[in-house]
Design a protein around this motif. Structure first.
Motif, PDB file in Angstrom:
ATOM      1  N   GLN A   1      91.366  29.640  51.845  1.00  0.00           N
ATOM      2  CA  GLN A   1      90.794  28.886  52.961  1.00  0.00           C
ATOM      3  C   GLN A   1      89.333  28.537  52.707  1.00  0.00           C
ATOM      4  OE1 GLN A   1      93.651  27.769  54.202  1.00  0.00           O
ATOM      5  NE2 GLN A   1      92.175  27.130  55.750  1.00  0.00           N
ATOM      6  N   TYR A   2      89.034  27.262  52.776  1.00  0.00           N
ATOM      7  CA  TYR A   2      87.658  26.828  52.580  1.00  0.00           C
ATOM      8  C   TYR A   2      87.173  26.185  53.866  1.00  0.00           C
ATOM      9  CZ  TYR A   2      88.951  27.208  47.688  1.00  0.00           C
ATOM     10  OH  TYR A   2      89.387  27.657  46.485  1.00  0.00           O
ATOM     11  N   SER A   3      85.886  26.298  54.146  1.00  0.00           N
ATOM     12  CA  SER A   3      85.410  25.697  55.395  1.00  0.00           C
ATOM     13  C   SER A   3      84.121  24.919  55.207  1.00  0.00           C
ATOM     14  CB  SER A   3      85.195  26.802  56.419  1.00  0.00           C
ATOM     15  OG  SER A   3      84.224  27.698  55.902  1.00  0.00           O
ATOM     16  N   ARG A   4      83.745  24.644  53.969  1.00  0.00           N
ATOM     17  CA  ARG A   4      82.487  23.936  53.741  1.00  0.00           C
ATOM     18  C   ARG A   4      82.719  22.517  53.224  1.00  0.00           C
ATOM     19  NH1 ARG A   4      78.564  24.708  56.281  1.00  0.00           N
ATOM     20  NH2 ARG A   4      77.075  24.274  54.614  1.00  0.00           N
ATOM     21  N   GLY A   5      83.871  21.973  53.552  1.00  0.00           N
ATOM     22  CA  GLY A   5      84.172  20.616  53.133  1.00  0.00           C
ATOM     23  C   GLY A   5      83.642  19.597  54.121  1.00  0.00           C
ATOM     24  N   THR A   6      83.588  18.334  53.684  1.00  0.00           N
ATOM     25  CA  THR A   6      83.172  17.247  54.566  1.00  0.00           C
ATOM     26  C   THR A   6      84.394  16.608  55.219  1.00  0.00           C
ATOM     27  OG1 THR A   6      83.273  15.802  52.646  1.00  0.00           O
ATOM     28  CG2 THR A   6      81.100  16.647  53.264  1.00  0.00           C
ATOM     29  N   VAL A   7      85.566  16.821  54.610  1.00  0.00           N
ATOM     30  CA  VAL A   7      86.806  16.231  55.135  1.00  0.00           C
ATOM     31  C   VAL A   7      87.652  17.353  55.729  1.00  0.00           C
ATOM     32  CG1 VAL A   7      88.930  14.996  54.544  1.00  0.00           C
ATOM     33  CG2 VAL A   7      86.778  14.376  53.413  1.00  0.00           C
ATOM     34  N   THR A   8      88.005  17.193  57.004  1.00  0.00           N
ATOM     35  CA  THR A   8      88.837  18.206  57.665  1.00  0.00           C
ATOM     36  C   THR A   8      90.016  17.496  58.323  1.00  0.00           C
ATOM     37  OG1 THR A   8      87.409  17.972  59.591  1.00  0.00           O
ATOM     38  CG2 THR A   8      86.932  19.818  58.115  1.00  0.00           C
ATOM     39  N   ALA A   9      90.923  18.266  58.892  1.00  0.00           N
ATOM     40  CA  ALA A   9      92.100  17.674  59.533  1.00  0.00           C
ATOM     41  C   ALA A   9      91.664  16.718  60.642  1.00  0.00           C
ATOM     42  CB  ALA A   9      92.991  18.769  60.090  1.00  0.00           C
ATOM     43  N   PHE A  10      92.241  15.535  60.638  1.00  0.00           N
ATOM     44  CA  PHE A  10      91.922  14.521  61.640  1.00  0.00           C
ATOM     45  C   PHE A  10      92.753  14.799  62.887  1.00  0.00           C
ATOM     46  CE2 PHE A  10      92.429  10.333  63.651  1.00  0.00           C
ATOM     47  CZ  PHE A  10      91.123   9.850  63.622  1.00  0.00           C
ATOM     48  N   SER A  11      92.121  14.635  64.050  1.00  0.00           N
ATOM     49  CA  SER A  11      92.862  14.879  65.281  1.00  0.00           C
ATOM     50  C   SER A  11      92.415  13.866  66.338  1.00  0.00           C
ATOM     51  CB  SER A  11      92.558  16.308  65.742  1.00  0.00           C
ATOM     52  OG  SER A  11      93.115  16.547  67.001  1.00  0.00           O
TER      53      SER A  11
ATOM     54  N   THR B   1      90.042   8.253  53.791  1.00  0.00           N
ATOM     55  CA  THR B   1      88.908   9.180  53.627  1.00  0.00           C
ATOM     56  C   THR B   1      88.705  10.089  54.836  1.00  0.00           C
ATOM     57  OG1 THR B   1      87.315   7.573  54.489  1.00  0.00           O
ATOM     58  CG2 THR B   1      87.571   7.679  52.078  1.00  0.00           C
ATOM     59  N   THR B   2      89.344   9.774  55.967  1.00  0.00           N
ATOM     60  CA  THR B   2      89.113  10.593  57.160  1.00  0.00           C
ATOM     61  C   THR B   2      90.297  11.502  57.498  1.00  0.00           C
ATOM     62  OG1 THR B   2      89.839   8.753  58.543  1.00  0.00           O
ATOM     63  CG2 THR B   2      87.467   8.981  58.204  1.00  0.00           C
ATOM     64  N   ARG B   3      91.375  11.424  56.731  1.00  0.00           N
ATOM     65  CA  ARG B   3      92.495  12.365  56.882  1.00  0.00           C
ATOM     66  C   ARG B   3      92.382  13.367  55.739  1.00  0.00           C
ATOM     67  NH1 ARG B   3      91.979   8.773  60.256  1.00  0.00           N
ATOM     68  NH2 ARG B   3      93.680   7.618  61.225  1.00  0.00           N
ATOM     69  N   ASN B   4      92.780  14.616  55.963  1.00  0.00           N
ATOM     70  CA  ASN B   4      92.705  15.540  54.837  1.00  0.00           C
ATOM     71  C   ASN B   4      93.932  15.372  53.934  1.00  0.00           C
ATOM     72  OD1 ASN B   4      94.777  16.991  56.018  1.00  0.00           O
ATOM     73  ND2 ASN B   4      93.501  18.752  56.578  1.00  0.00           N
ATOM     74  N   ASN B   5      93.934  16.087  52.818  1.00  0.00           N
ATOM     75  CA  ASN B   5      94.985  15.849  51.824  1.00  0.00           C
ATOM     76  C   ASN B   5      96.383  16.104  52.385  1.00  0.00           C
ATOM     77  OD1 ASN B   5      96.796  16.545  49.388  1.00  0.00           O
ATOM     78  ND2 ASN B   5      95.008  15.563  48.460  1.00  0.00           N
ATOM     79  N   ALA B   6      96.536  17.173  53.158  1.00  0.00           N
ATOM     80  CA  ALA B   6      97.856  17.490  53.729  1.00  0.00           C
ATOM     81  C   ALA B   6      98.335  16.341  54.625  1.00  0.00           C
ATOM     82  CB  ALA B   6      97.778  18.791  54.520  1.00  0.00           C
ATOM     83  N   GLN B   7      97.405  15.768  55.402  1.00  0.00           N
ATOM     84  CA  GLN B   7      97.767  14.651  56.273  1.00  0.00           C
ATOM     85  C   GLN B   7      98.105  13.402  55.460  1.00  0.00           C
ATOM     86  OE1 GLN B   7      94.206  14.764  58.720  1.00  0.00           O
ATOM     87  NE2 GLN B   7      95.326  15.710  60.412  1.00  0.00           N
ATOM     88  N   ARG B   8      97.373  13.174  54.362  1.00  0.00           N
ATOM     89  CA  ARG B   8      97.691  12.015  53.505  1.00  0.00           C
ATOM     90  C   ARG B   8      99.107  12.123  52.958  1.00  0.00           C
ATOM     91  NH1 ARG B   8      92.697  13.440  50.306  1.00  0.00           N
ATOM     92  NH2 ARG B   8      91.091  13.075  51.870  1.00  0.00           N
ATOM     93  N   GLN B   9      99.541  13.349  52.649  1.00  0.00           N
ATOM     94  CA  GLN B   9     100.905  13.520  52.137  1.00  0.00           C
ATOM     95  C   GLN B   9     101.934  13.189  53.226  1.00  0.00           C
ATOM     96  OE1 GLN B   9     100.789  13.722  48.952  1.00  0.00           O
ATOM     97  NE2 GLN B   9      98.615  14.254  49.048  1.00  0.00           N
ATOM     98  N   GLU B  10     101.607  13.558  54.461  1.00  0.00           N
ATOM     99  CA  GLU B  10     102.502  13.218  55.580  1.00  0.00           C
ATOM    100  C   GLU B  10     102.569  11.705  55.796  1.00  0.00           C
ATOM    101  OE1 GLU B  10     102.360  15.417  59.342  1.00  0.00           O
ATOM    102  OE2 GLU B  10     101.062  16.878  58.333  1.00  0.00           O
TER     103      GLU B  10
END
Length: 320
Positions: free
Chosen positions: A2-12, A42-51
């Motif tokens: 788990q990382y929390s210092r990214g600029t891209v997070t889950a979009f909601s 660029t505003t969705r995280n990788n898991a969301q891009r896969q969805e």
């Protein structure tokens, strides 16, 4: 992990189907609406891009990555396609391309193997085997040689000592061994550097570097710089820098990818994408501290068009 210092997070609120529809509309017909594409990806995280990719296939029977490749061009295309690569395979894919065909891209091997945690390296090896039905270590040893190869192999074992308390007597001993192997000898005993830098714990090595400075009057980087050369030197320096601070190492990597004439876009893209959900906020902080300008400003100055817009969104803000 788990990382929390990214600029891209889950979009909601996130709606994969709505995003897929918007992307299809942006790429359908004549001309492409690049702005929509870059804003979404660029505003969705990788898991969301896969969805989104999976919704895209479900709704239209089309492959999103293939469509991006046929509608976009150049560095912008490379960046968007990189964002679409599943996170778990990103490093394995980069390594595969670094060691395929004519010539090896040592820079990529160095950057990834010096900066990833032991757990991440174990994961890369597993994924490499699953995806490419090949042993990563065999591939790397087949394409490299000498002490450079040996240090890569040590790092690939991912057996660095865990961080559990520091033994001052061993700190003193390692610092002395490195001093004798480097500064006090004609030629360098590279093997000592490889073993100590490749296997001791991070907190132990940070103390060793301090002690080394006390004993020799030099930073260990200065000794490496003077006593070694070529790919080995670059790898030893990357390992030392990552032990001191991974974000500082990446800040410097990004700086060098853009400074001077021309831009090393492959490195810029690889680092921005691979660290965007990990520690890009820390990298930005180090960048500002060490290079008298912000990462945001440097990207702004050094890139253009949709490629620039997308990189600035990934960067996530200025640090003035």
């Amino acid at each position: 992990l788990q990382y929390s210092r990214g600029t891209v997070t889950a979009f909601s609120p996130f709606d994969a189907r709505a995003d897929a529809e918007a992307l299809r509309k942006a790429m359908k017909g004549i001309g492409t609406d690049e702005e929509t594409v870059l804003k979404i990806l660029t505003t969705r995280n990788n898991a969301q891009r896969q969805e989104i990719a999976s919704a895209f296939k479900t709704l239209f029977g089309r492959d999103l990555v293939d469509d991006l490749k046929s509608e976009l061009t150049g560095k912008f295309e490379t960046l968007m396609v990189s964002l679409m690569r599943p996170a778990y395979i990103f490093d394995a894919h980069a390594l595969k391309h670094a060691i395929k065909g004519a010539g090896t891209n040592e820079k990529v091997l160095t950057e990834i193997l010096a900066s990833r945690t032991p757990a991440e390296v174990q994961n890369i090896k597993q994924v490499y085997l699953q995806e490419y039905e090949a042993n990563l270590e065999d591939k790397i040893t087949g394409e490299t040689s000498g002490h450079f190869q040996r240090l890569l192999v040590v790092l690939l074992q991912a057996n660095r000592d865990p961080d559990v308390g520091v033994n001052e007597a061993l700190v003193e001993q390692d610092a002395q061994v490195l001093f004798r192997a480097g500064e006090l000898k004609w030629g360098t005993d590279e093997e000592k550097f490889i073993t100590i830098l490749g296997t001791r714990s991070i907190s132990h090595l940070r103390r060793v570097f301090d002690k080394y400075m006390t004993i020799s009057g030099f930073q260990i980087e200065e000794t490496i710089d003077r006593e070694t050369s070529g790919d080995l030197e670059k790898l030893l320096l990357a390992v030392v820098k990552c032990i001191r601070s991974v974000p500082a190492y990446f800040a410097e990597t990004l700086y060098h990818s853009m400074k001077g004439a021309g831009t090393d876009d492959d490195t810029l893209i690889r680092v921005m994408v691979s660290r965007s959900e990990v520690d890009l906020l820390d990298i930005r902080q180090e960048f500002r501290k060490n290079f008298a300008k912000s990462l945001y400003q440097m990207i702004q100055k050094d890139t253009s068009g949709d490629y620039r817009k997308a990189l600035l969104l990934l960067c996530g803000g200025d640090d003035e």
